[in-house]
Write a protein that holds these residues in place. Structure first.
Motif, short mmCIF file in Angstrom:
data_model
loop_
_atom_site.label_atom_id
_atom_site.label_comp_id
_atom_site.label_asym_id
_atom_site.label_seq_id
_atom_site.Cartn_x
_atom_site.Cartn_y
_atom_site.Cartn_z
N GLU A 181 -3.93 14.70 1.89
CA GLU A 181 -4.82 15.23 2.94
C GLU A 181 -6.13 14.46 2.98
OE1 GLU A 181 -4.64 17.95 5.16
OE2 GLU A 181 -2.49 17.86 4.76
N LYS A 182 -6.68 14.14 1.81
CA LYS A 182 -7.97 13.44 1.74
C LYS A 182 -7.85 12.02 2.27
CE LYS A 182 -9.53 12.09 -2.19
NZ LYS A 182 -10.03 12.03 -3.56
N ASN A 183 -6.74 11.34 1.98
CA ASN A 183 -6.59 9.94 2.37
C ASN A 183 -5.88 9.74 3.69
OD1 ASN A 183 -7.85 8.64 0.14
ND2 ASN A 183 -6.16 9.38 -1.10
N GLN A 184 -5.47 10.79 4.34
CA GLN A 184 -4.77 10.66 5.61
C GLN A 184 -5.71 10.15 6.72
OE1 GLN A 184 -2.89 14.26 6.85
NE2 GLN A 184 -1.23 13.17 7.83
N ASP A 185 -6.99 10.50 6.66
CA ASP A 185 -7.93 10.12 7.70
C ASP A 185 -8.33 8.66 7.57
OD1 ASP A 185 -7.86 12.72 8.56
OD2 ASP A 185 -9.60 13.32 7.38
N GLN A 186 -8.15 8.08 6.41
CA GLN A 186 -8.61 6.70 6.21
C GLN A 186 -7.66 5.75 6.75
OE1 GLN A 186 -9.43 6.31 2.05
NE2 GLN A 186 -11.16 7.70 2.15
N SER A 204 0.83 -1.20 0.00
CA SER A 204 0.00 0.00 0.00
C SER A 204 0.88 1.26 0.00
CB SER A 204 -0.95 0.01 1.19
OG SER A 204 -0.24 0.12 2.40
N GLY A 205 2.03 1.20 0.65
CA GLY A 205 2.96 2.32 0.62
C GLY A 205 3.49 2.56 -0.78
N LEU A 206 3.78 1.48 -1.51
CA LEU A 206 4.23 1.64 -2.89
C LEU A 206 3.13 2.23 -3.76
CD1 LEU A 206 6.23 -1.67 -3.45
CD2 LEU A 206 7.13 0.65 -3.19
N GLY A 207 1.90 1.84 -3.48
CA GLY A 207 0.77 2.41 -4.23
C GLY A 207 0.64 3.90 -4.01
N VAL A 208 0.88 4.34 -2.77
CA VAL A 208 0.82 5.77 -2.47
C VAL A 208 1.90 6.51 -3.24
CG1 VAL A 208 1.18 7.47 -0.64
CG2 VAL A 208 -0.26 5.49 -0.22
N GLY A 217 3.44 10.09 -7.46
CA GLY A 217 4.35 10.29 -8.59
C GLY A 217 3.62 10.62 -9.88
N TRP A 218 2.55 9.87 -10.17
CA TRP A 218 1.81 10.13 -11.40
C TRP A 218 1.09 11.46 -11.33
CZ3 TRP A 218 2.71 8.18 -15.83
CH2 TRP A 218 3.20 6.89 -15.94
N MET A 268 0.21 20.34 -5.87
CA MET A 268 -1.06 20.67 -5.21
C MET A 268 -2.04 19.49 -5.26
SD MET A 268 -1.42 24.68 -6.43
CE MET A 268 -3.11 24.48 -6.78
N VAL A 269 -2.10 18.81 -6.38
CA VAL A 269 -2.97 17.63 -6.50
C VAL A 269 -2.51 16.53 -5.54
CG1 VAL A 269 -3.66 15.76 -8.06
CG2 VAL A 269 -3.70 18.12 -8.86
N ALA A 270 -1.20 16.30 -5.49
CA ALA A 270 -0.67 15.27 -4.59
C ALA A 270 -0.94 15.63 -3.13
CB ALA A 270 0.84 15.10 -4.83
N TRP A 271 -0.74 16.89 -2.79
CA TRP A 271 -1.00 17.33 -1.42
C TRP A 271 -2.48 17.13 -1.06
CZ3 TRP A 271 2.51 19.10 2.12
CH2 TRP A 271 1.99 19.60 3.30
N ASN A 272 -3.36 17.49 -1.98
CA ASN A 272 -4.79 17.31 -1.76
C ASN A 272 -5.12 15.83 -1.58
OD1 ASN A 272 -7.51 17.81 -1.55
ND2 ASN A 272 -7.81 18.07 -3.74
N TRP A 273 -4.53 14.95 -2.39
CA TRP A 273 -4.79 13.52 -2.29
C TRP A 273 -4.31 12.98 -0.94
CZ3 TRP A 273 -2.22 8.94 -1.66
CH2 TRP A 273 -2.93 7.79 -1.98
#
Length: 97
Positions: A92-97, A35-39, A44-45, A85-90
């Motif tokens: 932030e959004k997935n940090q709570d999960q 899952s870390g590699l997926g992040v 990266g993309w 900015m997109v990566a940061w937003n992603w």
């Protein structure tokens, strides 16, 4: 109480214990190295795609509307900013999960 009744009670208890263990394992969060590699891949993309798109758009703009500055360099930097900015937003959004 017959021997068959004891078997049915033991079987029902075993099924109940197995179902409780399955439910407990579903409720617990498990993190794997994959899952870390997926992040890393998603982040990266999300930076690479706007950066490369900016480079191609900049090369096209250099031919169509030449300026005193370099369109590819400007749009590569813009792509990096947008991707960050997109990566940061992603994140932030997935940090709570």
């Amino acid at each position: 109480m017959s021997r068959d009744d004891n078997k049915e009670d033991a079987s029902a208890a075993a099924i109940r214990r197995r179902a409780e263990r399955m439910q407990q394992s579903r409720n617990e969060r498990k993190y794997s190295p994959l899952s870390g590699l997926g992040v890393f891949g998603v982040i990266g993309w999300s930076v690479a795609i706007p950066t490369v798109a900016g480079a191609f758009l900049g090369m096209w703009l250099n031919r169509v509307a030449p300026q005193s500055f370099s369109w590819p360099i400007a749009l590569i930097l813009g792509g990096v900013v947008v991707g960050a900015m997109v990566a940061w937003n992603w994140i932030e959004k997935n940090q709570d999960q």
